[in-house]
Design a protein around this motif. Structure first.
Motif, short mmCIF file in Angstrom:
data_model
loop_
_atom_site.label_atom_id
_atom_site.label_comp_id
_atom_site.label_asym_id
_atom_site.label_seq_id
_atom_site.Cartn_x
_atom_site.Cartn_y
_atom_site.Cartn_z
N GLN A 194 0.87 -1.24 -0.20
CA GLN A 194 0.07 0.07 0.00
C GLN A 194 1.02 1.19 0.05
OE1 GLN A 194 -2.21 0.25 3.73
NE2 GLN A 194 -0.66 -0.91 4.68
N ASP A 233 -0.71 5.62 3.39
CA ASP A 233 -1.87 4.56 3.88
C ASP A 233 -1.27 3.63 5.12
OD1 ASP A 233 -3.72 5.79 2.15
OD2 ASP A 233 -3.40 4.29 1.01
N GLU A 234 -0.12 3.22 4.74
CA GLU A 234 0.45 2.21 5.67
C GLU A 234 0.74 2.73 7.12
OE1 GLU A 234 3.19 0.23 8.31
OE2 GLU A 234 3.80 2.40 7.16
#
Length: 107
Positions: free
Chosen positions: A95, A99-100
């Motif tokens: 990702q 987002d991570e």
């Protein structure tokens, strides 16, 4: 000739961990425990930051090498392999970095 890798360095550290503390700096570090290894790694990290902020390119390379060595010594002290770290890094690439980071429990 193949490139030198962190796996190569990890193997050297493992070998030197089995040596005498009288002949091996790595063994001396490990004998002092994980907390000491972590402190040493932290000192090296600061040196990388300072070098990166205003020293020569060669100095940054030298300090980065010291940091990687001390990181692998710390991982050895904690019985963590570089492969475990690589596996986590690989899973994070599934990702976007934003987002991570947002998905981490401590974010």
């Amino acid at each position: 000739m193949s490139a030198f890798t962190l796996h190569d360095l990890e193997a050297i550290i493992a070998s030197r961990a089995a040596a005498s503390a009288e002949t091996s700096y790595t063994k001396k570090l490990l004998d002092k425990g994980a907390a000491h290894c972590a402190k040493k790694m932290g000192e090296e990290a600061i040196e990388v930051v300072l070098a990166g902020a205003g020293e020569t390119r060669d100095r940054v390379v030298a300090e980065a090498a010291d940091l990687l060595y001390h990181l692998l010594v710390l991982l050895k002290a904690r019985d963590i392999s570089i492969s475990e770290v690589e596996a986590l890094l690989k899973s994070r690439t599934a990702q976007s970095g934003l987002d991570e980071k947002a998905s981490r429990k401590d974010a």
